[in-house]
Design an enzyme around this catalytic site. Structure first.
Site, PDB file in Angstrom:
ATOM      1  N   HIS A  51       0.835  -1.201   0.000  1.00 16.96           N
ATOM      2  CA  HIS A  51       0.000   0.000   0.000  1.00 16.96           C
ATOM      3  C   HIS A  51       0.873   1.256   0.000  1.00 16.96           C
ATOM      4  O   HIS A  51       2.085   1.186   0.224  1.00 16.96           O
ATOM      5  CB  HIS A  51      -0.956   0.007   1.219  1.00 16.96           C
ATOM      6  CG  HIS A  51      -0.275   0.077   2.542  1.00 16.96           C
ATOM      7  ND1 HIS A  51      -0.122  -1.010   3.375  1.00 16.96           N
ATOM      8  CD2 HIS A  51       0.296   1.113   3.204  1.00 16.96           C
ATOM      9  CE1 HIS A  51       0.498  -0.646   4.481  1.00 16.96           C
ATOM     10  NE2 HIS A  51       0.774   0.628   4.409  1.00 16.96           N
TER      11      HIS A  51
HETATM   12  P1  TYD Z   1      -1.737  -2.885   7.507  1.00 20.53           P
HETATM   13  O1  TYD Z   1      -1.301  -1.472   7.622  1.00 20.53           O
HETATM   14  O2  TYD Z   1      -2.472  -3.285   6.263  1.00 20.53           O
HETATM   15  O3  TYD Z   1      -0.449  -3.828   7.719  1.00 20.53           O
HETATM   16  P2  TYD Z   1       0.598  -4.391   6.679  1.00 20.53           P
HETATM   17  O4  TYD Z   1       0.699  -3.376   5.588  1.00 20.53           O
HETATM   18  O5  TYD Z   1       1.867  -4.538   7.433  1.00 20.53           O
HETATM   19  O6  TYD Z   1       0.095  -5.704   6.209  1.00 20.53           O
HETATM   20  O7  TYD Z   1      -2.582  -3.258   8.780  1.00 20.53           O
HETATM   21  C1  TYD Z   1      -3.031  -4.564   9.024  1.00 20.53           C
HETATM   22  C2  TYD Z   1      -4.311  -4.479   9.829  1.00 20.53           C
HETATM   23  O8  TYD Z   1      -4.087  -3.843  11.072  1.00 20.53           O
HETATM   24  C3  TYD Z   1      -5.419  -3.698   9.124  1.00 20.53           C
HETATM   25  O9  TYD Z   1      -6.625  -4.387   9.337  1.00 20.53           O
HETATM   26  C4  TYD Z   1      -5.470  -2.395   9.851  1.00 20.53           C
HETATM   27  C5  TYD Z   1      -4.936  -2.711  11.232  1.00 20.53           C
HETATM   28  N1  TYD Z   1      -4.169  -1.596  11.810  1.00 20.53           N
HETATM   29  C6  TYD Z   1      -4.742  -0.837  12.802  1.00 20.53           C
HETATM   30  O10 TYD Z   1      -5.896  -1.040  13.223  1.00 20.53           O
HETATM   31  N2  TYD Z   1      -4.013   0.194  13.352  1.00 20.53           N
HETATM   32  C7  TYD Z   1      -2.755   0.492  12.920  1.00 20.53           C
HETATM   33  O11 TYD Z   1      -2.121   1.430  13.436  1.00 20.53           O
HETATM   34  C8  TYD Z   1      -2.184  -0.313  11.873  1.00 20.53           C
HETATM   35  C9  TYD Z   1      -0.801  -0.039  11.355  1.00 20.53           C
HETATM   36  C10 TYD Z   1      -2.932  -1.351  11.352  1.00 20.53           C
END
Ligand code: TYD
Length: 137
Positions: A51
């Site tokens: 992302h």
């Molecule tokens: P995401 O940012 O998509 O993680 P990655 O890119 O490392 O796979 O986040 C994964 C999940 O965690 C998504 O459902 C959103 C949640 N999340 C939060 O609720 N708060 C946060 O601060 C972060 C970073 C993620």
């Protein structure tokens, strides 16, 4: 694309090592830290991220082990390996990122300029490229 890595001050003595950083004008982190999160126990071969953000600024610090970050600004891709707990990698808005090559003990600490906001995410690569062309950054 320029890679911005910062080296933080560390105290290294006969007891071990201590690294510290401060946020605010002229300090190590130029923005006020609104959120801290960390990624760890990543399963072998897993890749995360996929992302970009519209507004969010972040510093990534691999405080244990190692991992590699792919950065893509739409015209260039760079791979940056993080394996030094005294070093931070800046990722600004409009940068697609993927994280991979996590060593089993890796802990990736993220210092973020904003609270969590799903509306700030661009999770589709084609939409990311379109967003860059929109010139709405
Ligand atoms: P995401 O940012 O998509 O993680 P990655 O890119 O490392 O796979 O986040 C994964 C999940 O965690 C998504 O459902 C959103 C949640 N999340 C939060 O609720 N708060 C946060 O601060 C972060 C970073 C993620």
């Amino acid at each position: 694309m320029e890679i911005t890595k910062s080296k933080y001050r560390s105290i290294c003595d006969d007891k071990g090592k201590l690294t510290f950083l401060e946020s605010g004008g002229g300090k190590d982190i130029p923005f006020a830290i609104q959120r801290v999160y960390y990624i760890y126990e990543v399963l072998p071969g897993e890749r995360r991220g996929f992302h970009a953000h519209k507004k969010l600024e972040q510093y990534l610090i691999c405080i244990a082990g190692s991992c590699t970050i792919l950065l893509d600004d739409g015209s260039e891709m760079k791979h940056v390996t993080l394996n030094d707990p005294s070093e931070g990698l800046y990722i600004g808005p409009g940068t697609w990122r993927e994280m991979y090559n996590f060593s089993p003990e890796a802990v990736l600490l993220v210092l973020a300029s904003e609270h969590y906001d799903e509306n700030d995410y661009i999770r589709d690569y084609d939409r990311f490229l379109a967003y860059l062309k929109e010139d709405n950054k």
